[in-house]
Scaffold this motif. Structure first.
Motif, short mmCIF file in Angstrom:
data_model
loop_
_atom_site.label_atom_id
_atom_site.label_comp_id
_atom_site.label_asym_id
_atom_site.label_seq_id
_atom_site.Cartn_x
_atom_site.Cartn_y
_atom_site.Cartn_z
N VAL B 227 49.20 39.52 -2.35
CA VAL B 227 49.34 38.40 -1.42
C VAL B 227 50.46 37.47 -1.88
N TYR B 228 50.56 37.25 -3.17
CA TYR B 228 51.63 36.38 -3.68
C TYR B 228 52.98 36.95 -3.29
N GLN B 229 53.12 38.28 -3.42
CA GLN B 229 54.41 38.89 -3.14
C GLN B 229 54.69 38.94 -1.65
N GLY B 230 53.67 39.23 -0.85
CA GLY B 230 53.89 39.45 0.56
C GLY B 230 54.03 38.18 1.37
N ALA B 231 53.30 37.12 0.99
CA ALA B 231 53.34 35.90 1.77
C ALA B 231 54.66 35.17 1.53
N SER B 232 55.04 34.31 2.48
CA SER B 232 56.30 33.57 2.30
C SER B 232 56.12 32.60 1.13
N ASN B 233 57.25 32.13 0.60
CA ASN B 233 57.19 31.34 -0.64
C ASN B 233 56.30 30.11 -0.50
N GLU B 234 56.43 29.41 0.64
CA GLU B 234 55.65 28.19 0.81
C GLU B 234 54.16 28.50 0.92
N THR B 235 53.83 29.58 1.66
CA THR B 235 52.43 29.97 1.79
C THR B 235 51.85 30.28 0.43
N THR B 236 52.62 31.02 -0.38
CA THR B 236 52.11 31.37 -1.70
C THR B 236 51.88 30.12 -2.53
N ASP B 289 59.56 40.74 -9.93
CA ASP B 289 59.47 39.75 -8.85
C ASP B 289 58.75 38.52 -9.41
N ILE B 290 59.38 37.35 -9.24
CA ILE B 290 58.81 36.19 -9.93
C ILE B 290 57.47 35.76 -9.33
N LYS B 291 57.32 35.93 -8.00
CA LYS B 291 56.05 35.53 -7.41
C LYS B 291 54.93 36.44 -7.86
N ARG B 292 55.24 37.75 -7.96
CA ARG B 292 54.23 38.69 -8.44
C ARG B 292 53.84 38.36 -9.88
N MET B 293 54.85 38.00 -10.67
CA MET B 293 54.56 37.62 -12.05
C MET B 293 53.64 36.40 -12.10
N LEU B 294 53.94 35.40 -11.25
CA LEU B 294 53.09 34.22 -11.23
C LEU B 294 51.69 34.57 -10.74
N GLY B 295 51.58 35.59 -9.89
CA GLY B 295 50.27 36.05 -9.46
C GLY B 295 49.44 36.55 -10.63
N PHE B 296 50.06 37.42 -11.44
CA PHE B 296 49.32 37.93 -12.60
C PHE B 296 49.04 36.80 -13.58
#
Lengths: 108, 473
Positions: B227-236, B289-296
Motif C-alpha cells: 500500500v505504501y508503494q502503490g498509493a500516491s505520496n500524500e495518501t501514504t 523504493d523509499i516509500k517501500r523502505m519506510l513501509g518496512f
C-alpha cells in the motif's frame, strides 16, 4: 443428546459459527480470484453474526444487543462489498483479470 | 452542556456534509483544499478548547475524557500537517480532488470517534468508517502513463482489512458471549473474573487483531509495503501516520481488559514484537523504493511500540503513546520531503534524493532530522522514545527482548543513514532544483523543531501521557 432438541442448544450455533469462520478463512487462502476471496470474507462476517445471535438468544441478559450488533454487521458488510466490488472493477480495467496471480506487480 | 462535548466531531461532520455538496458541483481541487484546511485548523483549536471536557454521550457508548481529547489533538494535528504540505496533490487528478479530501476528512472523523468510543459496537463502526475511507483513497491515484499498481494495493488493502475486521468481530462475539455486555466499563470487571478461561484470552487476542492490522504488526503486515508503494505520496503520508495513533490508543483500551493478569497474552505480544522488528528491519535493508523502505520501517516501529504495551502498566502505555506521537512527526517529516521532491507525484527511488543538500538545503535538513530520529539517534524524539521503551521493558525483567530490540536498532541505523548519505554525499548530476513553497518551509521547520524539542524535554509530555492513560482505568 437428542437430535430433536439440537436446535435449542447454544453449542450447535457456536459450532456453525466457528465452521463458517473456518470455511471463510480456508476459502480466502485457497481462492484464486478476488470475487471468491470476497465471498469467503463475507462468510467470516456471517460466522460472527451467527455467534452474536446465538449468544443473544441463550446467554445475554439483554436480548436486543446481539440483534442490533448483527444488523450493524450486515450493513457494514454491504458497504464493504460495494467498496470491494468497485475496486475489483478498477482492477479489472487495468489488469484485464481478477485473478490473484495476474495481479502481482508489487513484490520485493 | 452536551453540545460542547461533541463540538470537534460536530464541526468535522458538518464540514464533511458541506464538502459532500461541493463534490456534487463543479468545484476544483484548490477550493476544496482550502476549505478542508480551514476546517482542520479550526478543529485543532476546538480540540484544545475542549481539552478538559468530561462526560458521557449516546447512552454511555461515547466517552469524553482527557485520554480521548488529548488523542484527538494528535490526530487533528497529523491531519492538518498532511494537508499543509500536500499543497499541489500531484498524484491525484483535479476532478476527483474534492472527493479525495472528503474521504480523508471522513477517515479523520472515524479515527476521532474511535478514540472516544467505549463500547464494542461504536468502536467497530468508527473503525470501519475510517478504514473504508482509507481503502478508497488508495485507488484514486492518477493512472497516467499506465500506472496501475495503485489498484493492486487497494485490493490487497481491502481484502486483508476485511479479514482483520472479521477476526475482530468474531473475537467481539466471544467477549459478548462470555460477559453479556458490550460496554468497556462492565467488560473490565467481568473479564478479571475470567482470566483463567482460554476463550477469554482467544477473544481478546482476536479483538486486538483488528488494531494490530492497522498498526501493521507482523502476521498482519502484508498490506503495509504494497500500500505504501502503490498509493500516491500524500495518501501514504496520511495512512502511515494518523491511523496508527488511534490504533495504539485502542490497543491500550483493550489491553486494559486484561491488565494486570494477562501473562499469556504478554508472551504472544513479545513474539509478535520481535518478529515485526526483525522482519521489518531486515527486509528494509534491501529496498530501493523509499516509500517501500519506510513501509518496512513502519512494521519495525510497530514492533517497538509493542514493547511498551507488554509491560501492562500505565507507564508503559504512556511511553507507547509518546513513541507513536513521535513516530507520527518523524514519519511526516520524511514524507514531506518525498512529496516535495517527487515532481509529478511519481514514486521515488532512494537514488532520486541524490545531492538534495544542493537542490534544497532545507528539505535535506528535514530529511536528515527525520531519518536520524527514526534511527533512534539522540537528541531526537526517536531516541528518547526507544530509550524509555527499552528501560521500561528492562524494569519488567524482559532482558532478552531488550537485547533483541537493541540489535534491531543497530540494524536499522544502516538503511536510515544510507538515505542521509545519498542526500548529502552524492552529487545531484542532472536532477533539477526543488522549489519549496513558503507554507511547506515553515511546516518543515516546525516539524524539525518539535522533533528536537520532544527529544530534549520529554518529561512534560510523558507526564501528560501518563495522566492521559490513568483516566481510562
Amino acid at each position: 443428546m437428542n437430535l430433536l432438541t439440537l436446535s435449542n442448544e447454544l453449542n450447535t450455533y457456536l459450532v456453525i459459527g466457528a465452521m463458517l469462520f473456518g470455511i471463510g478463512f480456508y476459502g480466502l487462502v485457497q481462492r484464486r480470484t478476488f470475487i471468491g476471496m470476497l465471498i469467503s470474507a463475507e462468510l467470516i462476517l456471517s460466522g460472527a453474526s451467527v455467534n452474536f445471535m446465538a449468544f443473544n438468544r441463550f446467554l445475554a441478559p439483554n436480548p436486543t444487543v446481539g440483534q442490533i450488533f448483527t444488523l450493524f454487521i450486515m450493513a457494514i458488510a454491504a458497504a464493504e462489498a460495494a467498496i470491494a466490488l468497485s475496486i475489483i472493477i478498477a482492477v479489472y480495467r487495468n489488469y484485464k483479470s481478477v485473478d490473484t496471480e495476474d495481479v502481482a506487480d508489487l513484490q520485493g | 452542556m452536551k453540545l460542547m462535548l461533541f463540538a470537534p466531531e460536530l464541526l468535522l461532520l458538518l464540514g464533511s456534509l458541506a464538502l459532500f455538496f461541493m463534490t456534487t458541483g463543479k468545484v476544483g481541487g484548490k477550493k476544496a483544499r482550502s476549505f478542508t484546511l480551514t476546517l482542520a485548523i479550526a478543529n485543532i483549536f476546538l480540540c484544545f478548547a475542549c481539552l478538559h471536557n468530561e462526560g458521557m454521550l449516546f447512552f454511555d457508548a461515547y466517552k469524553i475524557d482527557f485520554f480521548s481529547q488529548a488523542l484527538k489533538i494528535c490526530i487533528s494535528l497529523g491531519f492538518a500537517i498532511v494537508l499543509l504540505f500536500s499543497t499541489e496533490l500531484k498524484g491525484i487528478k483535479d476532478e476527483v480532488r474534492p472527493e479525495y479530501y472528503l474521504f480523508m476528512l471522513m477517515s479523520t472523523i472515524g479515527l476521532i470517534m474511535m478514540v472516544s468510543s467505549v463500547e464494542l459496537l461504536s468502536m467497530f463502526i468508527a473503525l470501519e468508517l475510517s478504514s473504508y475511507s482509507l481503502y478508497l483513497l488508495v485507488p484514486m491515484r492518477e493512472d497516467r502513463a499506465g500506472l496501475r499498481m495503485q489498484m493492486e494495493s487497494a485490493i490487497k488493502y481491502i481484502m486483508f482489512g476485511v479479514v482483520a475486521t472479521g477476526i475482530m468481530l468474531f473475537g467481539m462475539s466471544y467477549l459478548f458471549g462470555l460477559t453479556g455486555t458490550t460496554y468497556f466499563s462492565e467488560l473490565i470487571p467481568a473479564m478479571h473474573g475470567l482470566m483463567g478461561n482460554p476463550a477469554a484470552i482467544v477473544a481478546v487476542v482476536m479483538v486486538l487483531g483488528g488494531f494490530l492490522y492497522k498498526l501493521g504488526v507482523f502476521p498482519l503486515h502484508f498490506w503495509v509495503p504494497d500500500v505504501y508503494q502503490g498509493a500516491s505520496n500524500e495518501t501514504t503520508a496520511f495512512i502511515s501516520s494518523v491511523p496508527k495513533i488511534a490504533a495504539v490508543a485502542m490497543l491500550v483500551r483493550i489491553l486494559a481488559l486484561v491488565t494486570p493478569e494477562g501473562k499469556s497474552l504478554v508472551t504472544l505480544l513479545m513474539v509478535l514484537s520481535v518478529c515485526s522488528m526483525f522482519y521489518g528491519n531486515l527486509v528494509a535493508l534491501v529496498q530501493t523504493d523509499i516509500k517501500r523502505m519506510l513501509g518496512f520501517s513502519g512494521i519495525a516501529h510497530a514492533g517497538y511500540v509493542l514493547l511498551g504495551l507488554i509491560t501492562l502498566q500505565d507507564s508503559g502505555y504512556a511511553t507507547s503513546l509518546y513513541y507513536i506521537t513521535g513516530y507520527l512527526l518523524m514519519n511526516l517529516a520524511c514524507f514531506l520531503v518525498i512529496c516535495q521532491v517527487a515532481q509529478d507525484g511519481e514514486n521515488l527511488a532512494i537514488d532520486d534524493l541524490s545531492g538534495l543538500h544542493q537542490r534544497s538545503p532545507l528539505l535535506a535538513l528535514t530529511l536528515a532530522v527525520g531519518m536520524f530520529a527514526l534511527a533512534g539517534i539522540p537528541p531526537f524524539v526517536g531516541f528518547m522514545g526507544k530509550f524509555m521503551l527499552l528501560t521500561g521493558a528492562l524494569k519488567q525483567g524482559y532482558l532478552l527482548l531488550v537485547i533483541l530490540a537493541a540489535i534491531n536498532t543497530a540494524i536499522s541505523i544502516y538503511y536510515y543513514l544510507s538515505v542521509v548519505r545519498v542526500a548529502y554525499c552524492n552529487s545531484p548530476e542532472q536532477r533539477p532544483e526543488v522549489v519549496v513553497g513558503g507554507i511547506t518551509k515553515s511546516v518543515s521547520l516546525a516539524l524539525v523543531v518539535i522533533i528536537i524539542a520532544l527529544g530534549i524535554a520529554p518529561n512534560q509530555i510523558i507526564q501528560i501521557a501518563t495522566d492521559v492513560v490513568r483516566t481510562i482505568q
